[in-house]
Every structure is written in C-alpha cells, then in structure tokens.
Design a protein around this motif. Structure first.
Motif, PDB file in Angstrom:
ATOM      1  N   LEU A  91     -17.097   1.274 -51.894  1.00 56.89           N
ATOM      2  CA  LEU A  91     -18.371   1.045 -51.182  1.00 56.89           C
ATOM      3  C   LEU A  91     -18.182   0.200 -49.910  1.00 56.89           C
ATOM      4  O   LEU A  91     -19.013  -0.642 -49.593  1.00 56.89           O
ATOM      5  CB  LEU A  91     -19.397   0.383 -52.109  1.00 56.89           C
ATOM      6  N   THR A  92     -17.080   0.448 -49.208  1.00 60.40           N
ATOM      7  CA  THR A  92     -16.847  -0.278 -47.957  1.00 60.40           C
ATOM      8  C   THR A  92     -17.929   0.105 -46.946  1.00 60.40           C
ATOM      9  O   THR A  92     -18.222   1.285 -46.752  1.00 60.40           O
ATOM     10  CB  THR A  92     -15.454   0.091 -47.395  1.00 60.40           C
ATOM     11  N   GLY A  93     -18.508  -0.872 -46.339  1.00 59.41           N
ATOM     12  CA  GLY A  93     -19.550  -0.619 -45.330  1.00 59.41           C
ATOM     13  C   GLY A  93     -20.948  -0.550 -45.902  1.00 59.41           C
ATOM     14  O   GLY A  93     -21.928  -0.766 -45.190  1.00 59.41           O
ATOM     15  N   GLU A 131     -34.425 -12.164 -44.278  1.00 62.08           N
ATOM     16  CA  GLU A 131     -33.848 -10.857 -44.609  1.00 62.08           C
ATOM     17  C   GLU A 131     -32.367 -10.943 -44.263  1.00 62.08           C
ATOM     18  O   GLU A 131     -32.007 -11.334 -43.157  1.00 62.08           O
ATOM     19  CB  GLU A 131     -34.515  -9.751 -43.800  1.00 62.08           C
ATOM     20  N   LYS A 132     -31.517 -10.601 -45.206  1.00 57.24           N
ATOM     21  CA  LYS A 132     -30.073 -10.681 -44.954  1.00 57.24           C
ATOM     22  C   LYS A 132     -29.381  -9.508 -45.623  1.00 57.24           C
ATOM     23  O   LYS A 132     -29.974  -8.817 -46.467  1.00 57.24           O
ATOM     24  CB  LYS A 132     -29.498 -11.988 -45.520  1.00 57.24           C
ATOM     25  N   SER A 133     -28.137  -9.288 -45.264  1.00 55.13           N
ATOM     26  CA  SER A 133     -27.386  -8.210 -45.915  1.00 55.13           C
ATOM     27  C   SER A 133     -26.034  -8.732 -46.391  1.00 55.13           C
ATOM     28  O   SER A 133     -25.543  -9.759 -45.891  1.00 55.13           O
ATOM     29  CB  SER A 133     -27.189  -7.060 -44.934  1.00 55.13           C
ATOM     30  N   TYR A 134     -25.467  -8.016 -47.344  1.00 55.62           N
ATOM     31  CA  TYR A 134     -24.162  -8.402 -47.896  1.00 55.62           C
ATOM     32  C   TYR A 134     -23.315  -7.130 -48.009  1.00 55.62           C
ATOM     33  O   TYR A 134     -23.762  -6.124 -48.580  1.00 55.62           O
ATOM     34  CB  TYR A 134     -24.363  -9.046 -49.274  1.00 55.62           C
ATOM     35  N   ASP A 135     -22.111  -7.167 -47.455  1.00 57.81           N
ATOM     36  CA  ASP A 135     -21.218  -5.994 -47.480  1.00 57.81           C
ATOM     37  C   ASP A 135     -20.633  -5.835 -48.888  1.00 57.81           C
ATOM     38  O   ASP A 135     -19.855  -6.667 -49.348  1.00 57.81           O
ATOM     39  CB  ASP A 135     -20.097  -6.205 -46.452  1.00 57.81           C
ATOM     40  N   LEU A 136     -21.023  -4.756 -49.545  1.00 57.67           N
ATOM     41  CA  LEU A 136     -20.581  -4.554 -50.934  1.00 57.67           C
ATOM     42  C   LEU A 136     -19.086  -4.273 -51.038  1.00 57.67           C
ATOM     43  O   LEU A 136     -18.512  -4.362 -52.119  1.00 57.67           O
ATOM     44  CB  LEU A 136     -21.377  -3.416 -51.577  1.00 57.67           C
ATOM     45  N   THR A 138     -16.866  -6.100 -49.936  1.00 56.78           N
ATOM     46  CA  THR A 138     -16.121  -7.368 -50.045  1.00 56.78           C
ATOM     47  C   THR A 138     -16.075  -7.937 -51.461  1.00 56.78           C
ATOM     48  O   THR A 138     -15.344  -8.883 -51.713  1.00 56.78           O
ATOM     49  CB  THR A 138     -16.731  -8.444 -49.112  1.00 56.78           C
ATOM     50  N   CYS A 139     -16.881  -7.390 -52.363  1.00 55.63           N
ATOM     51  CA  CYS A 139     -16.828  -7.941 -53.737  1.00 55.63           C
ATOM     52  C   CYS A 139     -16.169  -6.943 -54.688  1.00 55.63           C
ATOM     53  O   CYS A 139     -16.050  -5.755 -54.372  1.00 55.63           O
ATOM     54  CB  CYS A 139     -18.220  -8.328 -54.237  1.00 55.63           C
ATOM     55  N   LEU A 140     -15.746  -7.454 -55.812  1.00 58.77           N
ATOM     56  CA  LEU A 140     -15.108  -6.594 -56.814  1.00 58.77           C
ATOM     57  C   LEU A 140     -16.176  -5.932 -57.672  1.00 58.77           C
ATOM     58  O   LEU A 140     -17.297  -6.445 -57.797  1.00 58.77           O
ATOM     59  CB  LEU A 140     -14.201  -7.430 -57.720  1.00 58.77           C
ATOM     60  N   ASP A 141     -15.823  -4.816 -58.245  1.00 58.63           N
ATOM     61  CA  ASP A 141     -16.742  -4.124 -59.148  1.00 58.63           C
ATOM     62  C   ASP A 141     -17.036  -5.038 -60.351  1.00 58.63           C
ATOM     63  O   ASP A 141     -16.110  -5.519 -61.002  1.00 58.63           O
ATOM     64  CB  ASP A 141     -16.081  -2.823 -59.615  1.00 58.63           C
ATOM     65  N   GLY A 142     -18.298  -5.299 -60.616  1.00 57.22           N
ATOM     66  CA  GLY A 142     -18.661  -6.127 -61.766  1.00 57.22           C
ATOM     67  C   GLY A 142     -18.756  -7.605 -61.432  1.00 57.22           C
ATOM     68  O   GLY A 142     -19.034  -8.422 -62.297  1.00 57.22           O
ATOM     69  N   GLN A 143     -18.523  -7.969 -60.187  1.00 54.03           N
ATOM     70  CA  GLN A 143     -18.537  -9.375 -59.805  1.00 54.03           C
ATOM     71  C   GLN A 143     -19.963  -9.847 -59.478  1.00 54.03           C
ATOM     72  O   GLN A 143     -20.834  -9.029 -59.187  1.00 54.03           O
ATOM     73  CB  GLN A 143     -17.645  -9.580 -58.589  1.00 54.03           C
ATOM     74  N   TYR A 144     -20.142 -11.160 -59.522  1.00 56.28           N
ATOM     75  CA  TYR A 144     -21.440 -11.760 -59.184  1.00 56.28           C
ATOM     76  C   TYR A 144     -21.304 -12.497 -57.856  1.00 56.28           C
ATOM     77  O   TYR A 144     -21.101 -13.705 -57.831  1.00 56.28           O
ATOM     78  CB  TYR A 144     -21.874 -12.733 -60.297  1.00 56.28           C
ATOM     79  N   PRO A 145     -21.378 -11.783 -56.730  1.00 58.72           N
ATOM     80  CA  PRO A 145     -21.167 -12.460 -55.440  1.00 58.72           C
ATOM     81  C   PRO A 145     -22.316 -13.392 -55.083  1.00 58.72           C
ATOM     82  O   PRO A 145     -23.446 -13.213 -55.545  1.00 58.72           O
ATOM     83  CB  PRO A 145     -21.078 -11.304 -54.447  1.00 58.72           C
ATOM     84  N   TYR A 165     -30.354  -1.132 -50.861  1.00 56.05           N
ATOM     85  CA  TYR A 165     -29.057  -0.957 -50.214  1.00 56.05           C
ATOM     86  C   TYR A 165     -29.134   0.034 -49.072  1.00 56.05           C
ATOM     87  O   TYR A 165     -30.085   0.817 -48.953  1.00 56.05           O
ATOM     88  CB  TYR A 165     -27.993  -0.527 -51.231  1.00 56.05           C
ATOM     89  N   GLN A 166     -28.140   0.020 -48.218  1.00 52.76           N
ATOM     90  CA  GLN A 166     -28.039   0.882 -47.058  1.00 52.76           C
ATOM     91  C   GLN A 166     -26.601   1.357 -47.035  1.00 52.76           C
ATOM     92  O   GLN A 166     -25.677   0.535 -47.005  1.00 52.76           O
ATOM     93  CB  GLN A 166     -28.309   0.022 -45.825  1.00 52.76           C
TER      94      GLN A 166
END
Lengths: 257, 700
Positions: A91-93, A131-136, A138-145, A165-166
């Motif tokens: 899910l980069t980007g 309003e903010k966004s977070y690049d998915l 950058t986190c690991l699958d199953g992580q709590y960023p 999400y976008q």
C-alpha cells in the motif's frame, strides 16, 4: 596526548570548575523554565473479552468513513493509534485520511450525547479541528501507527474522529482496514458512515469498537535533577582548587609548605 | 626491536599459544569424559513413539494439581492490585477466582487432565534425553520414571511444557532401561493424535560446557603455573587480572544463562534498558514484549534452549508480528540513564541484526563491560588495598548482577570507585585534595546513587575530612555544605521526585497509592504514618531484623553468596569469603591505619546506611504495620564491605600470633602470593557456583 590534556585540565581547573558550576546553575534554571513535552500512550481498547475476537473493519472507499466519538480528559489529545490491516499488501502511496471534528458541548453528560448520536452522526455543521493524512506504506501490516494531531492542542473536549483512505493511484487492488472488536469503552462509540454498527456476540447485540490508544502529553524536567545536583558537585570540587591568588600568597610566604 | 627482546617475545608467544592449545584440548576432553561417556559407547538413532507406532499405551483421567506457593502468592498479589486500581478509579471491587481453580483446605488447586503413558521398548536403551511434544493452549507438564532392571523408578524427572514451544525435554542422565512411564498433566483435553515422545542418547559437544572447562583450566594455570613473570604482573597490575577474571566468569554466566530471566526483577530492568535503546519512538517486538512481561519461555537444558531461541527469533521478526509502537521523552530521566550500558547492547544487536538471544547477551555484556571498567579504575586508584577492592568486585553476587540486566552493577561499581577515592583522602590526612579526584569521587557517588539514593549517606564521610585537606577554612566549609546539599537533594528526590513520564504518571505521582506492587498491603504514606505513630515499636522491629539478618549470615547457616533465583552456595562459603576479606584487608600493603575517629565513623555510617535500607524496604515493600521487614536482601550491603574492611587496614596486631609474622614475610617475598590467594579462592568460589547452578542447572 592524554597526559597533556590532563595537565591542561589541571592547569585551568580554577577556571573550568567554577564555569561548570555556573553552567549547571544556568541549566537548572533553564530546565525549570523550559520543560520538555512527553507523549503518553494510554491503552484504551486493545484486549478482547472472553468469547470475542478481533476482526478487520475494511475501509471501502473515500466516502466510507469509520468514525469515533470520545471526550478528552481535560487535556488536549495529541494523537491516536489505530491498528492498520494491509491484507499483506505494501500500500505504498495509499493515504489514511483522518479528520477531527469538535462536538458541541451543551452541558449534558457524554453518555447522553452518545445516546443522542445513536441515531446517526453527520459531519455537516460540525467544526473541523484538523485534517491530516498518513502514508500507509510506512507502517507494517498489523501495526498500530501513531497518527499525530496538532501541536497547539486544539483537539480538546468532545471530539468526533473519522478515518477514510485515498489510494493515490496505488493499483494493488487491496483495501486497508482498521482492527476492531466488541469491547465497550466508557463515554465513547465507533461509527461506520455515521451509524453505530452492532453485531451478535454471545447471543447479544454488541456494538463494534475500533481498537486504539489515546496519545496525551505532559511536561517533564529531564535535566532539572542532574543540574541541581551537579551544581553542588562542581561547587564542592571548586573548593579544592588552589586558585592563582592563593598560590601567589603561598609563594610569598617563606614558611609556606 | 633488539634481537634478544624479539626472541623473548617469540618465546613467550609460542609458550602462551601452546598453553591455549593444551587448555582447549583438555576442555574438549573434559566435555567428552564428563558429559558424553554413555553417548560415546551407547549412541543410537533417536526412538520416536506416537500412537501410530503402537509402542505406547495411553489413558487420560481428570485430576487436581496443587499450585506452588509462588503461584498462589502471584494470584493474591494480582487480586490486591486489582482492588487498589478499583479503589483508585472509584469503582466497586468484586473478588473473582479463575474457573479452572479449586480451593481445598486453604490451598489452591488447578483442575487438570492427567494422561498416563506407558512405553515399552523392544530392547534396553541408555536414555539421556526424553522429549515430549504435544500442542497445548495452556501450560502443561510431565513427570517421568524409567524401568531399571525391571523395577520402575519413582516419577522423579519433571519437566514443564510451555504452550509456546509445545514441547519439553528432560534429562534422564544416561540410564539403561527398557520402559518409560510418563504422567502428562494438561489443563485442556490433550490432542493425543499429535503426541510424540522421543528417546535419545546423542553424542553432543556443548559450547557452554567447553567454555566452562576452558575457564577452569585457565584459572588454574594463572594461579598455579603462571610463572614469576605473570605473578609479578599480577602483583603490579591486579586491575588487569581482575578485568580478565571478571570477563571470564561473567561471560560464562551470560553464555550459560541465555534469555532465562533469573536475576532480580530482570524483566523490569529489561523494559527500561530496551526502551532506552530507542529514541522518542519505541518499537517493541513480540519477543521484547514477552521479555519485559516476563513471559518468555524458560529452558532447562541445551535442547530446550534451541527450541526457546528459535521461538524468540520468530517472535522478534517484524514480518511475523508487527512491533508495538510507544513513545517516550527524548531526554531520559536521571534514574533511567543508569541503563545506558545495557541499552547500547540492545541497540547494537538491532543494528547488527543478531538473533534475539544474542541481542540480550550483548545488552548483558554492555553491563558487564561497564562494571569491569569502573571497578578496574577503583582497583587502580586504591592506594595499596586494590586487592580488597578486586575481591569485592569479584564476589559471585557482584559478578552475577553485572552479567544480568540490572542497574545494581552500576550502583556497586560506582560506590566502590567513589569510596576508594574518599578512602584515599582519609588515609592521607596531610595531603591536599585534588580537584580531579574530588570531582570523580562525587560523580561516582552521584551516579551510583541515581537508582538507589540511600547510599549517598556514604559520601557524608567526606564531612569529617580534617582542615588540613583544604586550602583554607572557608573552602572546607563550602565543600562540606555542598556535599551535604548533594546528599540532601538526592534523598529529597525519593519523596518528591520530578514528574515521571509514561501512562502510569498519575498513579506513581500519587504518594497515597504508591508502594511496591509486587507485595500485598503496601502504602508509602500509610507506612510512614505508622512509623511516626509507633517509633519505639518500629525501632524494635528494625533492630531485631538488622541483627537477625547479620547473625543469620554469620552464625545460623543462612547462605549469603548466591546467583539470585538460580540458587545459593552452601553456608561454608559465607565464612570462606569472610576469612578471605579479613585476610585481604589485614595483609593489604597499606601503611597507615584510617584512625580511631574514622573507624568509629565507618561503623556508624555502615549502621546508618543499613538502617535506612531496611527502613526503605519497610516503607515501600512491606504491608503497613507488619512486624517483619520484607524484601531486604544481603546483596544490598555489598557497597558497605569496603568501609568495614578499611578499618582493618594497617593493623599488624595479628603478627603477634605464632607464625603470623613469618606468614606476612612469606607473602611479601613470594611473587604474587597474596594476589594469587585472593584471586584463587574467589575464582574457585565463582567457578564452583557456575558449575552447580548454571552448568548442571540449565546446560546438561
């Protein structure tokens, strides 16, 4: 070289030690005046009750929002941590968009507000605090960023937080999701498209609740302790130095040892 | 380089290489002879038994298993903590007992399934290892017995099965048998179709055991066969020999204990050190989470160790379970900084992508190296009594905590260095104090007392330094006032700490709720009020506990020397070390006595510090109003050994005894004899304990 350095330090100890004493004193005052902010992580809903199991609440599109209503403990909420499922994809980007709205406070209890919102919640007319966004990617699958809110601390009081999400052109064809369970959290509720979702659990209807942590902050004085102790350590050491004036005085005395 | 010197160097290199080679050969021979004799002659392909092989009969029945005292105490503590939390949150506390538990005759039992397994072998086998594999959801265990000459031995071989490993291995010790009986206890109905039992007697060389033999032979060589040049060096530079011995003994402990958390509250120290190895964002892997929660599986033999380490590596892999994210201040608090040596090891392990067990070993090594470095300087700085410091530094308790995850090693080492520098000043009343030494002395005391501030009282001995130590009276007064303020500030911080970081901020900052959560009924404020209301009663309790402990260790047979929860050495070792300490102090080449006033003050200071240690445990660890003081451990008094022994320096009255004077002469004339006696005795004690508690305990 080490010996030369040692000699130089000994030679100028009469300057170094008093300066260190003053620096520590300044550090003590500075530390007191300029505290350091520390983030506190509070586990809110991370464990399942007996018979319950965590599951993924998928984010299906930009319009499909997962929401959460809560009340802060008087301090400003500095961030949020939710569990992200990427279903094995990178899910980069792809961005998780999160918005925080302020709920009007008309003096009623939070339980009453949630009761009122059981019928549904609309963001129209609510004040959007951020309003903010977070690049998915950058986190690991199953992580709590950690999803940071603002520095100024506007996210205070009764809040409605939404997540969507976008994909930004990511063509992996996988939907991200948020981990959830059926645990009841006091004075809080989770929503999907503005509606509370209930599911059958142990023969009873139980509301779905996203798994999450709250992030608050408080001030610490990390160097206060050191500086106040070291001030006196250096002062004590300064009292064992033979200062130049004393040396001259001793040299001037014929019977000095 | 001159040809003669070059030849000597070559000769020495060849000699030491030969010694090294002989030691390694002897070590491997020792490993084979002691641990692999039956395997050498009676090895066979491992025998696997499952229900399908028809080698065993199996029957499962309902049963009850009594909980150990520790398990029962843990349940009580948990209930008490829940009650406190409920009280703090203002909600009603309802006591609940786990459904799997039954209370009978005042004891708690767990409902279990007992599976009786009988294995008949076609032939007689020498069994060394018995491995039981079965998938479990909750903890299980088994007891085993073997048939020897047709007779069934008692089911004396016990082994737990951790559900994280789904297997347990027990050492049978190479017994010849043609049948095995196993009683398998599980909380759930076992899946017998997946049950697999393996009997083996493999020839296996073990690195830990070979290292142990190598350290033993090297120590023997250095003490008995090192030769004049080595012994001369030992006399001249005892700090280097301390460093070598400490590294060898500590390294063995690190290697032998692995990730088993056997030191004092090691999980809690692991948590602080692991967190400190990160910046402001902490990523805690599942393996690290289990380490700080003290839920990592333990091992009891090399086979289980392999299973545990493989499990840990799996749990440490972020692709298997993503790490948990937490936050902390970029500036760690003063008390937390004592974990830097261990944090550096954790950081290095992560950077080098080592396995989880190796990362933990690096963290422990960081602690050990830091300890060695500080004590090295304490020995080097000591004026004539370096071997007394070396002896204290090599005490098994000291080496053990330096080889574990614990801040106590920093406490012991810094207090040793601080007191050595102070003692040097006491022993030289006519010399002016040097600013560098004073700064180092005070910094050592401050760092040593960061996590245990009560020891700062030791620094107050500096208040009694004579006027001749200072350039003028005013400077002396300011110096003494400053030292008093340093001590006061450190003690003040115990009761009014600067705000702590983390989610437990409010609870920890609230004195009304503070107290040690490992003990039931504690309350800091409650206990202080109790002491103030009953000063005489408390004084009685304090004195009876202090002298009770002292007499316990010197007269009543309570073992002192120990490796924490791994176990303790026999009582005789207490006296061996007492005699060694007195010998080291009496025969230390110190010219001056510390003087009557300082002798009295040293004893008074020791008494005061001991009383404060007891009182602090009464306040923080003991239930309010208890007539005992709980939680005080003998190791807390290690920093007081040097002040005590310093009172014996320069006392030659013993020489009046028959032969004692000749002994002193012999000590002075024979190269390194005084040093070899101290290193030899303390080395033997360390190696004996490592053999008994670490090698035989978890490495066979």
């Amino acid at each position: 070289m080490l010996d030369n350095l040692k000699k130089m330090i000994y030679k100028y100890a009469y300057l170094i030690l008093p300066i260190c004493t003053l620096l520590c004193l300044a550090g003590f005052i500075g530390s007191y005046l300029f505290p350091n902010e520390v983030l506190d992580t509070y586990e809110v809903n991370m464990k399942e009750e007996e018979g319950d199991e965590e599951f993924v609440w998928p984010l299906t599109g930009a319009e499909d929002e997962i929401g959460y209503v809560m009340e802060t403990d008087g301090r400003a909420l500095k961030g949020f941590q939710i569990g992200i499922s990427k279903n094995g994809a990178a899910l980069t980007g792809t961005e998780l968009i999160y918005r925080v709205y302020g709920l009007p406070d008309e003096g009623e209890s939070m339980e009453a507000v949630i009761e009122k919102l059981n019928a549904g919640i609309e963001t129209d007319g609510l004040e959007m605090l951020l309003e903010k966004s977070y690049d998915l990617g950058t986190c690991l699958d199953g992580q709590y960023p950690y999803l940071p809110f603002d520095e100024e601390g506007v996210c205070k009081g009764r809040l409605y937080i939404t997540f969507t999400y976008q994909n930004n052109g990511n063509d992996e064809g996988v939907l991200p999701g948020i981990y959830a369970n059926h645990h009841k959290v006091e004075r809080a509720a989770s929503y999907r498209e503005g509606e509370i979702v209930t599911e059958m659990m142990g023969g009873e209807e139980a509301p779905v609740m996203i798994k999450h942590y709250y992030i608050y902050s408080h001030d610490t004085y990390p160097l206060l302790y050191d500086c106040r102790v070291l001030t006196f350590v250096f002062l004590a050491a300064s009292m064992t130095v033979c200062y130049p004036k004393m040396k001259k005085k001793k040299e001037g005395m014929p019977d000095a040892a | 380089m001159q040809p003669e010197k070059k030849n000597d160097l070559i000769k020495a290199s060849v000699q030491y290489a030969a010694v090294f080679l002989i030691i390694m050969l002897l070590s491997v021979a020792g490993e084979i002879l002691v641990f692999n004799t039956t395997a050498l002659f009676h090895s066979y392909e491992p025998v696997e038994c499952t229900l399908e092989t028809n080698r065993m009969s199996v029957e499962t029945v309902d049963s009850l298993a009594q909980l150990s005292g520790e398990e029962q105490k843990a349940i009580l503590v948990e209930q008490e903590n829940k009650r406190l939390l409920a009280e703090y949150n203002g909600v009603e506390y309802v006591e609940e007992l786990d459904e799997s538990l039954v209370e009978q005759d005042g004891s708690l039992y767990r409902k279990v399934k007992e599976t009786k397994i009988q294995i008949e072998l076609d032939d007689s086998y020498y069994i060394n290892k018995l491995k039981v594999e079965i998938p479990l959801e909750k903890n299980g265990g088994f007891s085993a017995g073997v048939y020897e000459q047709g007779q069934l031995s008692p089911l004396d071989y016990y082994c737990s099965i951790n559900p994280k490993l789904d297997a347990g291995v027990v050492n049978i010790g190479g017994k010849k048998t043609n049948g095995v009986v196993i009683s398998l206890l599980t909380e759930e109905e076992p899946d017998l179709s997946a049950l697999k039992i393996t009997i083996s007697n493999d020839f296996a060389l073990n690195g830990v055991r070979i290292s142990f033999f190598a350290v033993c032979f090297l120590t023997i060589y250095m003490i008995f066969a090192g030769g004049k040049s080595l012994w001369g060096l030992m006399k001249k530079r005892p700090e280097w020999f301390f460093a070598v011995f400490a590294l060898l003994f500590g390294g063995l402990l690190i290697e032998g204990i692995g990730t088993n958390q056997v030191s004092y509250d090691e999980y809690s120290h692991a948590k602080s050190a692991y967190k400190l190895s990160f910046g402001s964002t902490i990523e805690t892997t599942e393996a690290a989470m289990q380490m700080v929660g003290n839920t990592l599986p333990y091992f009891n033999n090399p086979e289980e160790r392999a299973l545990v380490e493989s499990y840990e590596d799996r749990m440490n892999d972020p692709d298997v379970i993503p790490p948990d994210i937490g936050h902390q201040s970029r500036f760690p608090r003063a008390e937390t900084r004592v974990y830097y040596p261990m944090a550096a090891g954790f950081y290095l392990g992560r950077v080098l992508h080592t396995g989880f067990a190796d990362m933990v070993a690096l963290a422990k090594l960081g602690n050990l190296l830091c300890y060695i470095f500080i004590v090295f300087w304490a020995i080097k700085k000591a004026r004539g009594y370096g071997m007394v410091v070396a002896g204290i530094g090599l005490l098994p308790n000291s080496i053990f905590i330096a080889s574990a995850l614990s801040y106590d090693a920093l406490v012991t080492s810094c207090l040793l260095l601080g007191y050595v520098l102070l003692l040097n000043e006491i022993l030289t009343p006519d010399e002016k104090m040097k600013p560098g030494n004073v700064l180092l002395m005070l910094l050592s005391f401050v760092i040593g007392c960061l996590s245990k501030p009560v020891y700062i009282i030791m620094a107050l001995m500096a208040l009694f330094l004579p006027r001749s130590k200072f350039h003028n009276r005013l400077m002396g007064v300011v110096f003494k006032v400053s030292v008093t303020v340093v001590a006061g500030l450190m003690l003040y911080n115990i009761f009014f700490p600067t705000p702590v970081a983390g989610g437990d901020y409010q609870l920890v900052s609230n004195l009304a709720f503070s107290g040690d959560r490992r003990s039931v009924g504690t309350s800091t404020m409650g206990q202080i009020s109790y002491i103030l209301e009953n000063p005489l009663t408390y004084t009685g309790v304090l004195l009876s506990e202090m002298f009770g402990m002292l007499f316990g260790y010197i007269l009543k047979g309570v073992p002192y020397v120990g490796y924490a929860y791994l176990g303790t050495a026999p009582f005789a070792v207490n006296w061996i070390l007492i005699i060694l300490g007195v010998f080291a102090a009496l025969y230390a080449p110190v010219r001056k006595k510390i003087g009557g006033i300082f002798e009295g003050l040293s004893h008074l200071m020791n008494f005061g510090v001991a009383a404060i240690v007891f009182t602090s445990m009464y306040i923080s660890f003991t239930a309010v109003g208890n007539d005992r003081i709980l939680g005080v451990q003998g190791r807390y008094f290690i920093p007081l050994f040097l002040p005590f022994l310093s009172c014996l320096f320069g006392k030659k009255g013993i020489d009046r005894l028959k032969g004692a004077g000749i002994f002193r002469e012999k000590l002075q004339q024979t190269p390194g004899l005084y040093e070899r006696i101290i290193f030899g005795v303390i080395g033997a004690v360390n190696l004996f304990m490592t053999w008994k508690l670490v090698i035989l305990g978890v490495n066979v």
